[in-house]
Scaffold this motif. Structure first.
Motif, PDB file in Angstrom:
ATOM      1  N   TYR A 136       0.775  -1.171   0.050  1.00  0.00           N
ATOM      2  CA  TYR A 136      -0.015   0.076   0.008  1.00  0.00           C
ATOM      3  C   TYR A 136       0.732   1.222  -0.014  1.00  0.00           C
ATOM      4  O   TYR A 136       0.830   2.240  -0.670  1.00  0.00           O
ATOM      5  CB  TYR A 136      -0.986  -0.101   1.315  1.00  0.00           C
ATOM      6  N   VAL A 137       1.668   1.158   0.666  1.00  0.00           N
ATOM      7  CA  VAL A 137       2.827   2.307   0.685  1.00  0.00           C
ATOM      8  C   VAL A 137       3.599   2.695  -0.439  1.00  0.00           C
ATOM      9  O   VAL A 137       3.656   3.678  -0.962  1.00  0.00           O
ATOM     10  CB  VAL A 137       3.820   2.400   2.022  1.00  0.00           C
ATOM     11  N   GLU A 138       3.927   1.610  -1.256  1.00  0.00           N
ATOM     12  CA  GLU A 138       4.664   1.603  -2.464  1.00  0.00           C
ATOM     13  C   GLU A 138       3.488   2.114  -3.707  1.00  0.00           C
ATOM     14  O   GLU A 138       3.710   2.797  -4.255  1.00  0.00           O
ATOM     15  CB  GLU A 138       4.867   0.344  -2.981  1.00  0.00           C
ATOM     16  N   GLU A 139       2.172   1.715  -3.446  1.00  0.00           N
ATOM     17  CA  GLU A 139       1.099   2.303  -4.273  1.00  0.00           C
ATOM     18  C   GLU A 139       1.025   3.632  -3.987  1.00  0.00           C
ATOM     19  O   GLU A 139       0.807   4.548  -5.042  1.00  0.00           O
ATOM     20  CB  GLU A 139      -0.102   1.514  -4.208  1.00  0.00           C
ATOM     21  N   ILE A 140       0.936   4.080  -2.722  1.00  0.00           N
ATOM     22  CA  ILE A 140       0.719   5.623  -2.480  1.00  0.00           C
ATOM     23  C   ILE A 140       2.023   6.325  -3.023  1.00  0.00           C
ATOM     24  O   ILE A 140       1.792   7.453  -3.630  1.00  0.00           O
ATOM     25  CB  ILE A 140       0.959   5.860  -1.023  1.00  0.00           C
ATOM     26  N   ALA A 141       3.206   5.708  -3.206  1.00  0.00           N
ATOM     27  CA  ALA A 141       4.225   6.481  -3.753  1.00  0.00           C
ATOM     28  C   ALA A 141       4.178   6.676  -5.191  1.00  0.00           C
ATOM     29  O   ALA A 141       4.622   7.669  -5.780  1.00  0.00           O
ATOM     30  CB  ALA A 141       5.676   5.919  -3.298  1.00  0.00           C
ATOM     31  N   THR A 142       3.571   5.594  -5.731  1.00  0.00           N
ATOM     32  CA  THR A 142       3.351   5.617  -7.291  1.00  0.00           C
ATOM     33  C   THR A 142       2.611   6.914  -7.517  1.00  0.00           C
ATOM     34  O   THR A 142       2.741   7.615  -8.443  1.00  0.00           O
ATOM     35  CB  THR A 142       2.926   4.385  -7.712  1.00  0.00           C
ATOM     36  N   TYR A 143       1.360   6.750  -6.894  1.00  0.00           N
ATOM     37  CA  TYR A 143       0.551   8.033  -7.158  1.00  0.00           C
ATOM     38  C   TYR A 143       0.797   9.308  -6.388  1.00  0.00           C
ATOM     39  O   TYR A 143       0.800  10.394  -7.322  1.00  0.00           O
ATOM     40  CB  TYR A 143      -0.890   7.568  -6.404  1.00  0.00           C
ATOM     41  N   MET A 144       1.766   9.386  -5.638  1.00  0.00           N
ATOM     42  CA  MET A 144       2.478  10.912  -5.322  1.00  0.00           C
ATOM     43  C   MET A 144       3.457  11.252  -6.539  1.00  0.00           C
ATOM     44  O   MET A 144       3.003  12.390  -6.862  1.00  0.00           O
ATOM     45  CB  MET A 144       3.184  10.436  -3.954  1.00  0.00           C
ATOM     46  N   ALA A 145       3.983  10.175  -7.289  1.00  0.00           N
ATOM     47  CA  ALA A 145       4.818  10.601  -8.371  1.00  0.00           C
ATOM     48  C   ALA A 145       3.983  11.098  -9.581  1.00  0.00           C
ATOM     49  O   ALA A 145       4.237  12.249 -10.118  1.00  0.00           O
ATOM     50  CB  ALA A 145       5.892   9.464  -8.747  1.00  0.00           C
ATOM     51  N   TRP A 146       2.843  10.246  -9.409  1.00  0.00           N
ATOM     52  CA  TRP A 146       1.767  10.938 -10.465  1.00  0.00           C
ATOM     53  C   TRP A 146       1.508  12.452 -10.382  1.00  0.00           C
ATOM     54  O   TRP A 146       1.082  13.158 -11.291  1.00  0.00           O
ATOM     55  CB  TRP A 146       0.614  10.063 -10.591  1.00  0.00           C
ATOM     56  N   TYR A 147       1.177  12.722  -9.153  1.00  0.00           N
ATOM     57  CA  TYR A 147       0.723  14.206  -8.895  1.00  0.00           C
ATOM     58  C   TYR A 147       2.339  14.766  -8.553  1.00  0.00           C
ATOM     59  O   TYR A 147       1.911  16.164  -8.122  1.00  0.00           O
ATOM     60  CB  TYR A 147      -0.245  14.168  -7.724  1.00  0.00           C
ATOM     61  N   LYS A 148       3.389  14.529  -8.604  1.00  0.00           N
ATOM     62  CA  LYS A 148       4.649  15.158  -8.659  1.00  0.00           C
ATOM     63  C   LYS A 148       4.749  15.825  -6.967  1.00  0.00           C
ATOM     64  O   LYS A 148       5.355  16.733  -6.778  1.00  0.00           O
ATOM     65  CB  LYS A 148       4.822  16.348  -9.559  1.00  0.00           C
ATOM     66  N   LEU A 149       4.270  14.824  -6.149  1.00  0.00           N
ATOM     67  CA  LEU A 149       4.411  15.050  -4.785  1.00  0.00           C
ATOM     68  C   LEU A 149       5.938  14.485  -4.565  1.00  0.00           C
ATOM     69  O   LEU A 149       6.257  13.526  -4.914  1.00  0.00           O
ATOM     70  CB  LEU A 149       3.729  14.544  -3.710  1.00  0.00           C
ATOM     71  N   ASN A 150       6.766  15.011  -3.848  1.00  0.00           N
ATOM     72  CA  ASN A 150       8.148  14.652  -3.589  1.00  0.00           C
ATOM     73  C   ASN A 150       8.578  14.213  -2.064  1.00  0.00           C
ATOM     74  O   ASN A 150       9.874  13.828  -2.047  1.00  0.00           O
ATOM     75  CB  ASN A 150       8.964  15.839  -4.153  1.00  0.00           C
ATOM     76  N   GLU A 151       7.589  14.210  -1.044  1.00  0.00           N
ATOM     77  CA  GLU A 151       7.941  13.789   0.107  1.00  0.00           C
ATOM     78  C   GLU A 151       6.909  12.773   0.848  1.00  0.00           C
ATOM     79  O   GLU A 151       5.847  13.419   0.696  1.00  0.00           O
ATOM     80  CB  GLU A 151       8.504  14.823   1.099  1.00  0.00           C
ATOM     81  N   LEU A 152       7.333  11.730   1.379  1.00  0.00           N
ATOM     82  CA  LEU A 152       6.216  10.905   1.958  1.00  0.00           C
ATOM     83  C   LEU A 152       6.865  11.000   3.527  1.00  0.00           C
ATOM     84  O   LEU A 152       7.757  10.600   3.810  1.00  0.00           O
ATOM     85  CB  LEU A 152       6.404   9.391   1.363  1.00  0.00           C
ATOM     86  N   HIS A 153       5.917  11.458   4.201  1.00  0.00           N
ATOM     87  CA  HIS A 153       6.067  11.442   5.809  1.00  0.00           C
ATOM     88  C   HIS A 153       5.450  10.210   6.528  1.00  0.00           C
ATOM     89  O   HIS A 153       4.080  10.051   6.169  1.00  0.00           O
ATOM     90  CB  HIS A 153       5.380  12.552   6.292  1.00  0.00           C
ATOM     91  N   LEU A 154       6.079   9.463   7.050  1.00  0.00           N
ATOM     92  CA  LEU A 154       5.499   8.414   7.767  1.00  0.00           C
ATOM     93  C   LEU A 154       5.247   8.716   9.428  1.00  0.00           C
ATOM     94  O   LEU A 154       6.241   8.936  10.053  1.00  0.00           O
ATOM     95  CB  LEU A 154       6.122   6.973   7.647  1.00  0.00           C
ATOM     96  N   GLY A 155       3.998   9.005   9.771  1.00  0.00           N
ATOM     97  CA  GLY A 155       4.052   9.392  11.035  1.00  0.00           C
ATOM     98  C   GLY A 155       4.076   8.356  12.180  1.00  0.00           C
ATOM     99  O   GLY A 155       2.939   7.526  12.056  1.00  0.00           O
ATOM    100  N   THR A 156       5.074   8.105  12.741  1.00  0.00           N
ATOM    101  CA  THR A 156       4.880   6.859  13.544  1.00  0.00           C
ATOM    102  C   THR A 156       4.421   6.725  14.795  1.00  0.00           C
ATOM    103  O   THR A 156       3.968   5.711  15.317  1.00  0.00           O
ATOM    104  CB  THR A 156       6.852   6.545  13.831  1.00  0.00           C
TER     105      THR A 156
END
Length: 171
Positions: free
Chosen positions: A132-152
């Motif tokens: 799921y995290v990998e899928e989110i990263a793929t869609y982030m690139a689609w929208y040209k988002l450049n940082e993924l924050h994982l709130g631990t």
């Protein structure tokens, strides 16, 4: 904008001219397959879509790019990230076309207004499978988002402890 359209072949070709751009070319090939359901053939020269690493375009910044669409698509950028974002824009344009093969002729000059464009997943409260995290990263690139924050965790202030949620295999 310009007049007319560029019709891509059934299996378009992407040329990358430098071996260092092969990884970027493969990512673009994946977007064509995933988002358009279209194959993309990679070759070193003479493609319908051309990746052009051009450090003289440094005024576009790390993530900016220039796309020229006429007899072929030339994507120029000072970095591989800019080339990827330019190719994503081409993929987005093709996505809107019914047959995913026609591009309006013209020029695109694009660069981000903000240096950080982010998404946040609260993995401290809920487990997310890595797929799921990998899928989110793929869609982030689609929208040209450049940082993924994982709130631990947000309970550190209350307890002084931090925690990570991990999947544990019982076997």
């Amino acid at each position: 904008g310009d007049v007319g359209f560029l019709q891509l072949s059934e299996v378009p070709t992407l040329s990358y001219h430098q071996a260092s751009l092969l990884e970027t070319a493969n990512i673009i090939k994946g977007y064509f397959a995933q988002m358009l359901g279209k194959a993309l053939e990679l070759q070193e020269t003479n493609g319908e879509i051309v990746l052009n690493l051009d450090e003289s375009l440094d005024e576009l910044g790390e993530e900016g790019y220039l796309v020229e669409i006429d007899q072929q698509v030339i994507i120029s950028a000072p970095t591989t990230t800019g080339l990827l974002y330019g190719a994503i824009s081409i993929t987005q344009i093709l996505y809107q076309d019914d047959n995913h093969d026609e591009l309006p002729k013209g020029m695109i000059r694009d660069y981000p207004m903000y240096p950080i464009r982010a998404c946040m997943l609260d993995v401290g409260r809920m487990y997310f499978p890595i797929e799921y995290v990998e899928e989110i990263a793929t869609y982030m690139a689609w929208y040209k988002l450049n940082e993924l924050h994982l709130g631990t965790n947000n309970s550190r202030v209350q307890t002084g402890y931090t925690a990570f949620r991990l999947e544990v295999d019982d076997e």
